[in-house]
Design an enzyme around this catalytic site. Structure first.
Site, PDB file in Angstrom:
ATOM      1  N   LYS A  35      11.174 -17.432  26.497  1.00  0.00           N
ATOM      2  CA  LYS A  35      10.806 -17.242  25.089  1.00  0.00           C
ATOM      3  C   LYS A  35      10.102 -15.900  24.926  1.00  0.00           C
ATOM      4  O   LYS A  35       9.688 -15.287  25.917  1.00  0.00           O
ATOM      5  CB  LYS A  35       9.909 -18.399  24.631  1.00  0.00           C
ATOM      6  CG  LYS A  35       8.579 -18.478  25.361  1.00  0.00           C
ATOM      7  CD  LYS A  35       7.856 -19.786  25.043  1.00  0.00           C
ATOM      8  CE  LYS A  35       6.528 -19.855  25.757  1.00  0.00           C
ATOM      9  NZ  LYS A  35       5.923 -21.196  25.641  1.00  0.00           N
ATOM     10  N   TYR A 265     -12.988   8.768  20.044  1.00  0.00           N
ATOM     11  CA  TYR A 265     -13.479   8.311  18.745  1.00  0.00           C
ATOM     12  C   TYR A 265     -14.783   7.534  18.898  1.00  0.00           C
ATOM     13  O   TYR A 265     -14.922   6.722  19.813  1.00  0.00           O
ATOM     14  CB  TYR A 265     -12.443   7.411  18.075  1.00  0.00           C
ATOM     15  CG  TYR A 265     -11.224   8.148  17.584  1.00  0.00           C
ATOM     16  CD1 TYR A 265     -11.340   9.147  16.605  1.00  0.00           C
ATOM     17  CD2 TYR A 265      -9.968   7.866  18.099  1.00  0.00           C
ATOM     18  CE1 TYR A 265     -10.210   9.831  16.154  1.00  0.00           C
ATOM     19  CE2 TYR A 265      -8.843   8.537  17.644  1.00  0.00           C
ATOM     20  CZ  TYR A 265      -8.972   9.521  16.674  1.00  0.00           C
ATOM     21  OH  TYR A 265      -7.864  10.190  16.223  1.00  0.00           O
TER      22      TYR A 265
HETATM   23  C1  LIG Z   1       5.750 -21.633  26.954  1.00  0.00           C
HETATM   24  C2  LIG Z   1       6.046 -23.000  27.422  1.00  0.00           C
HETATM   25  C3  LIG Z   1       6.088 -23.272  28.795  1.00  0.00           C
HETATM   26  C4  LIG Z   1       5.721 -22.259  29.842  1.00  0.00           C
HETATM   27  O1  LIG Z   1       4.326 -22.137  29.904  1.00  0.00           O
HETATM   28  P1  LIG Z   1       3.614 -21.175  30.968  1.00  0.00           P
HETATM   29  O2  LIG Z   1       2.169 -21.422  30.760  1.00  0.00           O
HETATM   30  O3  LIG Z   1       4.002 -19.786  30.596  1.00  0.00           O
HETATM   31  O4  LIG Z   1       4.121 -21.571  32.290  1.00  0.00           O
HETATM   32  C5  LIG Z   1       6.463 -24.554  29.168  1.00  0.00           C
HETATM   33  N1  LIG Z   1       6.746 -25.507  28.259  1.00  0.00           N
HETATM   34  C6  LIG Z   1       6.698 -25.270  26.928  1.00  0.00           C
HETATM   35  C7  LIG Z   1       7.015 -26.368  25.981  1.00  0.00           C
HETATM   36  C8  LIG Z   1       6.337 -24.013  26.471  1.00  0.00           C
HETATM   37  O5  LIG Z   1       6.290 -23.782  25.153  1.00  0.00           O
END
Ligand SMILES: *Cc1c(COP(=O)(O)O)cnc(C)c1O
Length: 374
Positions: A35, A265
């Site tokens: 994702k 800055y």
């Molecule tokens: C993002 C996600 C994961 C992975 O989580 P990590 O902490 O990056 O390992 C797993 N399951 C679901 C439903 C997620 O949304």
């Protein structure tokens, strides 16, 4: 010449991290969670390193299309399921498995015209309180789904809120087990933290529960990308994970400061001794957090030093005292691996910014050129 900044995606490190996660759950199949454009790495760029996964999990239909366009024929899971009825047409067309977390999604399935039943992942809200059916409603949701001709296999799913912390996974796992113990189908529970911390760790989990955490499918994201899910309790090196993204830029100017000179800055840094600083072609518009204070670690020519003064849009300034040979053109590693193999963990930089490695990876800016290496 383009501005001297470059992100590098390390294919071999992705492979090895995935392998490391397989060792933690040897009997499970592994979703590579891609994702958010593979946590900022770029789905297309990360694909080669992740193709040994058993499936790809993500939440955007456009991203699912991109994974199919890469020629991936195996499982793809939509972690949030569909958002509207017509998304199901794409699911059918691309053969996407999808999460069902609410009644509205069951209604959509019931209205979906398909002759090929779909594989769904029924999500329980076992304590996170984001997505999923509450435990007391889970079984009726299962029955409703199971009765639909549109539905094929139902996989049982939940997500942990505290796999990385002291609260752990026990309570949610017990809830999940109590409700699902006699339901058929595969199970998927664990993110990175649960996979690494709670699968083989027999001291923390009873044998039966252990099987459940590692069951059927695990869903590691962040650990695949070489960041420790429970930093600073453990570092990526502790877990045997390697950085998969390096952000590096070059020094484009140096300044010799006298006592009392200020930098950047707001003049937030004041030299208390004569010192030399380097100006680096990386700023917050590249995804380097503006909030990083003086003292945030960086590598110059592979040697650890620190930032001084405020992060600006296009530049940061670094202390060159530990690296007197540094000059214009010297390479500054903001996170990841330097040419001499010294690693600056993205988790350490994230901690300086009061955030997590996830956010830094995902925040790599569009304007940064990216190269993929072995
Ligand atoms: C993002 C996600 C994961 C992975 O989580 P990590 O902490 O990056 O390992 C797993 N399951 C679901 C439903 C997620 O949304």
């Amino acid at each position: 010449m383009p501005r001297p900044i470059l992100a590098t995606i390390h294919t071999q490190a992705l492979r090895q991290n995935l392998q490391r996660l397989r060792l933690a759950a040897p009997d499970a199949r592994v979703w590579a969670v891609v994702k958010a454009n593979a946590y900022g790495h770029g789905i297309e760029r990360a694909f080669e390193g992740l193709r040994s996964a058993d499936g790809f999990a993500l939440l955007d239909l456009a991203e699912a299309q991109r994974v199919r366009a890469l020629g991936w024929r195996g499982p793809i899971l939509l972690l949030e399921g569909v958002f509207e009825l017509r998304d199901l047409e794409l699911c059918s067309r691309l053969d996407l498995w999808h999460t069902v977390h609410c009644d509205a999604q069951i209604d959509m399935l019931a209205a979906h015209k398909t002759t090929v039943p779909m594989r769904v992942f029924l999500k329980m809200n076992s304590g996170m309180n984001r997505l999923g059916f509450r435990p007391e409603h889970y079984r009726s949701a299962w029955s409703r789904l199971n009765a639909l001709p549109q539905v094929d296999e139902i996989t049982l799913m939940t997500h942990f809120s505290d796999a990385d912390g002291p609260k752990g996974v026990q309570a949610q796992m017990a809830t999940f087990a109590a409700i699902t113990h006699d339901l058929p189908g595969e199970r998927t529970l664990s993110n990175s933290a649960a996979t690494l911390r709670h699968t083989l760790d027999a001291q923390h989990v009873a044998a039966q529960a252990q099987t459940l955490v590692a069951s059927d499918w695990v869903r590691p994201g962040i650990a695949t990308y070489g960041s420790a899910p429970d930093y600073p309790l453990h570092t990526a090196a502790d877990w045997g994970l390697q950085p998969t993204m390096t952000l590096a830029a070059k020094i484009i100017a140096t300044q010799d400061l006298s006592v009392g000179d200020t930098v950047g800055y707001g003049s937030s840094f004041v030299a208390d001794k004569p010192m030399r600083i380097g100006v680096v072609a990386c700023g917050y518009a590249d995804g380097y957090p503006r909030i990083c204070p003086t003292g945030t670690p960086v590598l110059v020519d592979g040697t650890r030093t620190r930032t001084v003064g405020r992060v600006s849009m296009d530049m940061i300034t670094v202390d060159l005292d530990p690296v007197p040979q540094a000059q214009m053109g010297s390479v500054v590693t903001l996170w990841g691996r330097a040419a001499n193999s010294v690693v600056l963990s993205i988790d350490e930089v994230a901690a300086s910014a009061g955030t997590v490695g996830y956010e830094l990876m995902c925040g790599l800016a569009q304007r940064v050129p990216v190269e993929v290496t072995d």
